[in-house]
Design an enzyme around this catalytic site. Structure first.
Site, PDB file in Angstrom:
ATOM      1  CG  HIS A 167     -10.967  -1.890  -0.265  1.00  0.00           C
ATOM      2  ND1 HIS A 167      -9.781  -1.840   0.811  1.00  0.00           N
ATOM      3  CD2 HIS A 167     -10.632  -2.773  -1.249  1.00  0.00           C
ATOM      4  CE1 HIS A 167      -8.891  -2.554   0.075  1.00  0.00           C
ATOM      5  NE2 HIS A 167      -9.368  -3.206  -1.100  1.00  0.00           N
ATOM      6  CB  CYS A 254      -7.759  -2.317   6.700  1.00  0.00           C
ATOM      7  SG  CYS A 254      -8.562  -0.817   5.983  1.00  0.00           S
TER       8      CYS A 254
HETATM    9  C1  CIR Z   1      -3.789  -1.536   0.172  1.00  0.00           C
HETATM   10  O1  CIR Z   1      -3.470  -0.672  -0.817  1.00  0.00           O
HETATM   11  O2  CIR Z   1      -3.986  -2.549  -0.282  1.00  0.00           O
HETATM   12  C2  CIR Z   1      -3.120  -1.308   1.361  1.00  0.00           C
HETATM   13  N1  CIR Z   1      -2.373  -0.059   1.595  1.00  0.00           N
HETATM   14  C3  CIR Z   1      -4.520  -0.812   2.279  1.00  0.00           C
HETATM   15  C4  CIR Z   1      -5.480  -1.882   2.355  1.00  0.00           C
HETATM   16  C5  CIR Z   1      -6.930  -1.220   3.412  1.00  0.00           C
HETATM   17  N2  CIR Z   1      -7.644  -2.322   3.524  1.00  0.00           N
HETATM   18  C6  CIR Z   1      -8.809  -2.078   3.475  1.00  0.00           C
HETATM   19  O3  CIR Z   1      -9.304  -1.166   3.431  1.00  0.00           O
HETATM   20  N3  CIR Z   1      -9.556  -3.180   3.801  1.00  0.00           N
END
Ligand code: CIR
Length: 262
Positions: A167, A254
């Site tokens: 991201h 996140c």
């Molecule tokens: C994913 O790959 O979607 C999750 N394992 C990690 C999401 C992390 N979210 C973020 O950076 N906002």
């Protein structure tokens, strides 16, 4: 403090559950340990609360292994909130799980219905909303967000998440109205022209995903040179173990949705 970009009355978090072992990851570096993650999560929530904010702690949803990463499901702004449309198929259903909580806190709730966009690709600064196109966020999603938030007075600028980076905010964080913490690779793209940029230390790229929450910067533990840089610039830093979330490419931003409805 009167700066809306880092003054928050509320945060929403969601507890991890046993299905966390099935969470998405770019590379398998081991299975996350739920007990450790719960401890780290409790430290994270306590740190948010210690700044004076109310934390809405949601129960885990076992059907969605990545649901602990609530940031990707919504964008919370001053005049309303926008429900996202995650680019990861297994995460699409997380938005419906979040919707009631968002509606309970915002009168004006809008929804992305075309393309894809995840909250982790969105950095809200005082002057604009930067959205990084990535494997999870596409041009259609960015355009719809632009049209949904324009009458709230927001300008959306499309930027690009570096290849191989999950991201946009994996590589940067807003520290105050004019200051961004960034990896050198992201800053080199020129997307932060006009901002003051602090770089994370070489080899500590993971530390770029911090959050400024009221008077505190929550930083992943284990990146001492970046923590020192932040302290040297006058920020109050709390380091939180992130070893388990990191196995799933997750970090400080996140784990919460943050907003101000004081
Ligand atoms: C994913 O790959 O979607 C999750 N394992 C990690 C999401 C992390 N979210 C973020 O950076 N906002």
């Amino acid at each position: 403090m009167s700066n809306p970009t880092f003054e928050f009355s509320h945060a929403i978090t969601r507890r991890p559950t046993a299905s966390i072992i099935d969470g998405l990851r770019a590379e398998d570096i081991g299975s996350p340990d739920l007990e450790q993650m719960l401890k780290d999560h409790a430290h994270y929530v306590a740190t948010l609360k210690a700044t004076g904010a109310k934390v809405i702690e949601l129960d885990g949803v076992d059907a969605f292994p990545d649901a602990v990463f609530v940031e990707d499901t919504a964008l919370c702004l001053t005049k309303g909130a926008v429900l996202m449309r995650p680019g990861a198929a297994t995460r699409l259903g997380e938005v419906a799980q979040m919707e009631a909580t968002i509606r309970a806190n915002f009168e004006d709730v809008r929804q992305i219905t075309k393309g894809h966009i995840e909250g982790g690709d969105i950095l809200v600064t005082e002057r604009e909303i930067l959205v990084g196109r990535s494997d999870r966020t596409d041009a259609e999603g960015v355009e719809e967000l632009r049209s949904l938030v324009s009458d709230w007075g927001h300008t959306v600028r499309e930027v690009f998440t570096p290849p191989g980076v999950l991201h946009f905010k994996t590589d940067c964080s807003l520290l105050d109205g004019e200051t961004i913490l960034s990896t050198k690779r992201l800053d080199a793209s020129g997307c932060f022209e006009g901002y003051r940029v602090l770089h994370v230390a070489e080899g500590e790229e993971v530390a770029a995903n911090t959050i400024r929450f009221n008077d505190t910067v929550l930083c992943p533990a284990g990146f001492p040179r970046t923590a020192e840089t932040l302290r040297a610039h006058g920020y109050k830093v709390v380091e939180i173990n992130n070893s388990e979330c990191a196995k799933l490419d997750g970090g400080m931003s996140c784990l919460s949705l943050r907003f101000n409805i004081r």
